[in-house]
Design an enzyme around this catalytic site. Structure first.
Site, short mmCIF file in Angstrom:
data_model
loop_
_atom_site.label_atom_id
_atom_site.label_comp_id
_atom_site.label_asym_id
_atom_site.label_seq_id
_atom_site.Cartn_x
_atom_site.Cartn_y
_atom_site.Cartn_z
N ILE A 53 -7.79 1.05 10.23
CA ILE A 53 -8.85 2.12 10.36
C ILE A 53 -10.15 1.44 9.83
CG2 ILE A 53 -7.50 4.08 10.55
CD1 ILE A 53 -7.76 4.45 7.73
N PHE A 59 2.45 9.63 3.34
CA PHE A 59 2.88 9.67 4.83
C PHE A 59 3.20 8.23 5.27
CE2 PHE A 59 -1.77 9.44 4.12
CZ PHE A 59 -2.03 7.95 4.71
N ASP A 60 2.91 7.18 4.36
CA ASP A 60 3.44 5.93 4.64
C ASP A 60 3.51 4.92 3.28
OD1 ASP A 60 4.14 3.56 5.97
OD2 ASP A 60 2.22 3.02 6.88
N PHE A 67 -5.51 6.17 -0.48
CA PHE A 67 -4.72 4.95 -0.41
C PHE A 67 -4.60 4.14 -1.69
CE2 PHE A 67 -5.40 5.22 4.09
CZ PHE A 67 -4.43 5.36 4.76
N TYR A 72 -8.72 8.23 10.79
CA TYR A 72 -8.12 8.79 12.15
C TYR A 72 -9.06 9.79 12.76
CZ TYR A 72 -4.51 5.80 10.68
OH TYR A 72 -3.54 4.82 10.34
N TYR A 82 0.77 -1.13 0.09
CA TYR A 82 -0.09 -0.10 0.20
C TYR A 82 1.08 1.32 -0.32
CZ TYR A 82 1.27 0.49 4.95
OH TYR A 82 1.92 0.64 6.08
#
Length: 292
Positions: free
Chosen positions: A241, A223-224, A283, A267, A213
């Site tokens: 989540i 961010f990731d 995502f 979040y 991902y």
């Protein structure tokens, strides 16, 4: 206040003499003064720095040292001493209420030290009435429930003031994105677009999955990314989540989707690493396998 530590060191000659005397079974006398003189001296030595400790650490005004000595001379088990201890504790708690507790609550409400929200007189009135065991205007259970709900309201309002723009930007993005070609919208508000259709099994919410991902904010900030780490992630579908759980339980193994998650399915008001509160998330999710 730490106690003074008095240590006596002998010379190497003395040490040799002691060893020699031990061989002769002779006990060397080391007394330099009587026990009475020593007792007085070490008591005196231990007051070094006491006044500074009283003033700086205990807040004692040196003009009232006679009162300190009166307390020092009182039997600690006497009624007078117990009354004095209770009296002193009352002063200390009042000081903590005024200088620590009320300012900290105000800071939690407003987010800084300059805004004063609480009515300190009424706070102290409620505090004192309960401690005194006097009739109160509401039950303790009601007071705790009311305080909890109102504090949550204040903190939500503060978060909205600070990060409400993120919420608005996310809502506008998702509204526009829902009209894009190939984008599907679920009842929860989660959106997705199929980049690659898989033919494998679909995970249950109790499944453990292996995925690749990449996560981005709506401004494109990554961010990731498991792709950057060159290592797929393995986790339970319920360990992520809500937006991820919903999507994973609809994806066949082998699928690659682009997923758009509203902040309330992400979040929410929490700040998670590089993700600001109230952020809508994007995502790219590639479901590689259901781990047996």
């Amino acid at each position: 206040m730490s106690l003074a530590l008095i240590t006596f060191f002998g010379s190497q000659a003395d040490a040799r003499k002691t060893r020699k005397n031990k061989k002769k079974n002779v006990v060397e006398k080391v007394d330099t003064c009587s026990v009475d003189t020593f007792s007085y001296a070490i008591g005196l030595a231990n007051t070094d720095g006491l006044k500074r400790y009283l003033a700086e650490r205990m807040g004692v005004d040196m003009a009232f040292m006679n009162d300190f000595l009166k307390g020092f001379d009182t039997d600690a088990n006497s009624e007078e001493a117990k009354r004095a201890i209770a009296y002193t504790a009352g002063i200390e708690i009042r000081k903590q209420v005024e200088t620590q507790i009320i300012p900290q609550i105000d800071k939690q409400i407003a987010g800084n030290d300059s805004v004063k929200t609480l009515n300190s007189n009424l706070f102290i009135d409620g505090f004192r009435t309960a401690i005194a065991g006097q009739p109160t205007k509401m039950t303790m259970a009601h007071a705790q429930d009311l305080a909890k709900k109102q504090m949550a309201y204040y903190q939500n309002a503060l978060m909205e003031k600070r990060f409400g723009a993120n919420r608005k930007a996310g809502e506008e993005f998702l509204k526009a994105n829902a009209k894009e070609k190939g984008v599907k919208v679920l009842p929860s508000g989660v959106q997705y677009k199929i980049l690659q259709e898989g033919k494998g099994a679909i995970p249950a919410d109790s499944s453990t999955v292996k995925v690749h991902y990449e996560g981005r904010l709506i401004d494109g900030t990554v961010f990731d990314s498991s792709y950057k780490r060159n290592e797929p992630a393995v986790f339970g579908c319920k360990q992520v989540i809500k937006g991820w759980t919903e999507i994973l339980t609809k994806m066949p193994v082998g699928s690659k989707w682009e997923v758009y998650i509203p902040q309330e399915m992400g979040y929410g008001a929490r700040e998670a690493g590089k993700i600001p509160p109230f952020s809508a998330l994007i995502f790219t999710v590639e479901l590689l396998d259901i781990v047996k």
